[in-house]
Design a protein around this motif. Sequence first.
Motif, short mmCIF file in Angstrom:
data_model
loop_
_atom_site.label_atom_id
_atom_site.label_comp_id
_atom_site.label_asym_id
_atom_site.label_seq_id
_atom_site.Cartn_x
_atom_site.Cartn_y
_atom_site.Cartn_z
N ILE A 42 -1.67 6.95 2.88
CA ILE A 42 -2.69 5.95 2.58
C ILE A 42 -2.65 4.79 3.57
O ILE A 42 -1.59 4.23 3.84
CB ILE A 42 -2.52 5.42 1.14
N MET A 43 -3.81 4.46 4.09
CA MET A 43 -3.95 3.27 4.91
C MET A 43 -4.83 2.30 4.13
O MET A 43 -5.93 2.64 3.73
CB MET A 43 -4.61 3.66 6.23
N LEU A 44 -4.29 1.13 3.92
CA LEU A 44 -4.91 0.19 3.00
C LEU A 44 -5.26 -1.09 3.75
O LEU A 44 -4.40 -1.67 4.39
CB LEU A 44 -3.88 -0.09 1.92
N VAL A 45 -6.50 -1.49 3.68
CA VAL A 45 -6.89 -2.76 4.31
C VAL A 45 -6.98 -3.81 3.22
O VAL A 45 -7.60 -3.58 2.18
CB VAL A 45 -8.28 -2.64 4.97
N THR A 46 -6.35 -4.94 3.45
CA THR A 46 -6.40 -5.94 2.40
C THR A 46 -6.20 -7.34 2.98
O THR A 46 -5.66 -7.51 4.07
CB THR A 46 -5.31 -5.67 1.33
N HIS A 47 -6.70 -8.33 2.28
CA HIS A 47 -6.32 -9.68 2.63
C HIS A 47 -5.50 -10.29 1.49
O HIS A 47 -5.23 -11.47 1.49
CB HIS A 47 -7.54 -10.55 2.96
N SER A 48 -5.11 -9.43 0.54
CA SER A 48 -4.34 -9.91 -0.60
C SER A 48 -2.85 -9.69 -0.39
O SER A 48 -2.38 -8.57 -0.25
CB SER A 48 -4.80 -9.19 -1.87
N MET A 49 -2.11 -10.80 -0.35
CA MET A 49 -0.66 -10.75 -0.19
C MET A 49 -0.02 -9.97 -1.31
O MET A 49 0.86 -9.15 -1.11
CB MET A 49 -0.07 -12.16 -0.29
N GLU A 50 -0.51 -10.26 -2.52
CA GLU A 50 0.07 -9.66 -3.70
C GLU A 50 -0.07 -8.15 -3.62
O GLU A 50 0.85 -7.40 -3.91
CB GLU A 50 -0.70 -10.21 -4.91
N GLU A 51 -1.25 -7.72 -3.18
CA GLU A 51 -1.52 -6.29 -3.09
C GLU A 51 -0.61 -5.64 -2.04
O GLU A 51 -0.02 -4.59 -2.29
CB GLU A 51 -2.99 -6.10 -2.69
N ALA A 52 -0.48 -6.28 -0.89
CA ALA A 52 0.35 -5.72 0.17
C ALA A 52 1.80 -5.66 -0.27
O ALA A 52 2.50 -4.66 -0.06
CB ALA A 52 0.21 -6.57 1.42
#
Lengths: 327, 244
Positions: A202-212
């Motif tokens: 999985i490659m995940l794009v995020t701007h959420s710290m919590e998510e990362a």
Amino acid sequence: MVKSDQLGDVRTGRGEHAAPMSVIEVDNLHKRYGEHVAVQDVSFAVEEGEIFGILGPNGAGKTTTVECVEGLRERDGGTVRVLGHDPATDPAALRELVGAQLQEAELPDRLRVGEALDLFASFYRAPADTAELAAALGLDGLEHRPFAKLSGGQRQKLSIALSLVGNPQVAVLDELTTGLDPAARRDTWALIEGVRERGVTIMLVTHSMEEAERLCDRVAVVDTGRVVALGTPGELVSAVQAGQVLRFLPRPDVDDRLLADLPQVTEIRRERDEVVVAGGADVLAAVTAALAREGIFPERLRVEQATLEDAFVALTGRVPVTAEEAA
Amino acid sequence: MTATARLAATEWRLLRREPLVLAFGFAFPLALLVVMGLASSGPDADLGGISLIATYVPILIAFNLSMLGISVLPTAMATYRERGVLKRLRTTPVSPWRLLAAQIGVNTVVAVGAVIIVLVVADLAFDVSLPGQGLGFALAFLLTGAAVFAFGLCIASVAPTARTANVIGTLVWFPLMFFAGLWIPRAAMGDTLRAVSDWTPVGAAVASLQEAMAGSFPEVKHLLVLLAYAVAGSLLATRLFRWE
């Protein structure tokens, strides 16, 4: 504030993680739209079975990067290989192998969940069982519901289901939980972990710290079109964590000079009734010993850990946008 | 089921759930036909010696086809682009071209259904005999469809949003229908006006449909005008159309 040169080896990425075959390899990717450079120079490798995060502020070049990986955009420089194929010259080979979830992609209002799943399943040679997939993603019972009547969380589940319906080896998920309420975000994260357990990289794009921090095995922090750090969330955090921060309520009160004179203490300040002490790795032992000598009890003593958010701020010099603000 | 068949079946299902489109597709031309039929009173010298209703049957057929091609199709495609459906399809093994093909397919089904209804009702209720030149009629119908769908795709290419596609479609549709003779039938137009009408897609469509209805093979010039619009429109749309 941690100076960026303290980050040392996390910036170079790779190293100890060079182990198995790379599913996605991006080297010196460059992409511009006219005069505007969206991606300056991005390199990373995603290993089989991992959840790899692309983290960065809005406009950092995250989506452009993944769209080059998905073969939706032609790059202007560098190389990209996905499962050995070049998305620019051989996109057809990747369509069966890579499932995509796009930011803000919608479906026709009157299309029902079950119809969407069956329709997308018909696109692939060896699709997943749609009923099973719907159940695994918590969409069972919604088969007859039209897209327009789905909640944000349900739409996101459907979007993830559609990205998996072709039984892909790689799933690229862009801004997965933007606009979802906290409960729906946690549900979605659990889903993604379940997807990884099915053997999907999985490659995940995020701007959420919590998510990362919660989901990703490794993270590439992207800012203004460059990778500014790459490593596990833990590595990124420890790289910016110069020392420790203690907070406590002194009983009885303490003279600040007593602690300020300790060689291990670099900073001392007051926040309401609490004393906040920053220092090196052994500051905790030094402060508690000094307090004990004076017969002062540090009530509600706690040691603060830096978070990925602190790392992000240190790396990009920017306060991250929360999911709610971005939505 | 293959992907294209599944796409077409899905488009058909979505269309059935869109009552407005069906109303425009079937009920509207039928209602106009009935109004014209009731107003019609035998051969009219101003209309070149044929009745009002016989004049209007080919106009209504062209009206319906151009409505589907110039307004319904581009709005649907622009909506799909706006919502990211076309881009999403690009990430699958199925090209978004197939969605376009499915869209044209279901609109053709609606158009054929409507033309059959119009012809049969006109024949049974208002004594307008079925096209004398069946083959010529089918050819004129096919080329008209190709011309208006290609025209519509050009609109879908330049329109940034579904709303603008709809607005452009409507704005273009009115003058086209003027030259088709919706307000002043071609037989009642002056020579200059009719000459201009001959070079417009829907004007050429009405002319060739009318000729086939009357029993002669459509004039080659009209068919070539339709073919030219179909080819030019398709080429232009292929160059201009964006999936996102």
